[in-house]
Design an enzyme around this catalytic site. Sequence first.
Site, short mmCIF file in Angstrom:
data_model
loop_
_atom_site.label_atom_id
_atom_site.label_comp_id
_atom_site.label_asym_id
_atom_site.label_seq_id
_atom_site.Cartn_x
_atom_site.Cartn_y
_atom_site.Cartn_z
N ASP A 204 38.22 39.86 32.54
CA ASP A 204 36.68 40.71 32.72
C ASP A 204 36.34 39.81 33.61
OD1 ASP A 204 36.48 37.24 31.78
OD2 ASP A 204 35.96 37.47 30.32
N SER A 205 36.48 39.64 34.65
CA SER A 205 36.28 38.89 35.97
C SER A 205 36.67 40.40 36.90
CB SER A 205 38.50 38.59 36.89
OG SER A 205 38.90 38.64 36.75
N ASP B 200 41.50 40.46 28.30
CA ASP B 200 40.77 39.20 28.08
C ASP B 200 40.23 40.02 26.86
OD1 ASP B 200 40.47 37.34 29.48
OD2 ASP B 200 39.45 37.67 30.79
N GLU C 119 41.24 26.17 32.84
CA GLU C 119 40.55 26.83 34.15
C GLU C 119 39.50 25.12 34.43
OE1 GLU C 119 37.56 30.11 36.38
OE2 GLU C 119 38.07 30.14 34.16
#
EC number: 2.1.2.11
Length: 265
Positions: A43-44, A82, A179
């Site tokens: 979704d980046s 995602d 992350e």
Amino acid sequence: MIRLSQLAQYKAEGKPFSCLTCYDASFAKAMEIAEIDSILIGDSLGMVIQGHDSTLPVTVEDIAYHTRAVARANHHAFIMADLPFMSYATLPDAIRAATTMMQAGAHAVKLEGGAWLAETIRVLKQNGIPTCVHLGLTPQSVNVFGGYKLQGRNRDAADHLLADCQAVVDAGAALLLLEVVPAQLAKEVQARFNVPVIGIGAGVDCDGQVLVMHDMLGLNFEKPARFVHDFLQGKGNIVDAFRDFHHSVQKRAYPEAKHAFHIAL
């Protein structure tokens, strides 16, 4: 084609594997040539493709569209997609969104969260949908965190993250993604759980390493995060940059100590 069983074998053998985000057919083919092990349709894309200031506006159809493009062109990598913001808030929502991603060509779906995802993970696995659970800095929760900050920075927070990992692995999660957590914590997770652990800003001990493609190609026009390295600099072309990333991960030359967060827990 690399399957989930191959990634599990890599972990068992202590062989690090590479992962990059990808959003279209041309870059997907370049990653196939470079033998990148796994691809994340992240979704980046809301930020690097659509120009938003966060991942929150991304929709299920956005991810499915880009997953279809990647899956058509890359027949080598393990492909994860995602589930975007609020697409898995309820179990029926999660089933619909995950089904869409698998039908688009994904081999697994990625969700952000912790122990509360257990029922969703269990039901998706029962229906043939592997999950990768994203913990630590989870961008869909940026407004809760108050920004993009290091997570698990003390022993209590680290133990909470370990408990979340235990809950989702017990529920059937196939992979974990950490992350921006201390390298020591990521090492604990990698050693404790028998599923592959992918890191971004989590140190060299993770089983796999992922970067946003645009970041590793130097297409970051603001101050890059600590864990970002420009693999295109000094290379002749993008395929060579992808190869360098892949080989650097395999040799544990990336990430270096300077790319990680070192906090005693």
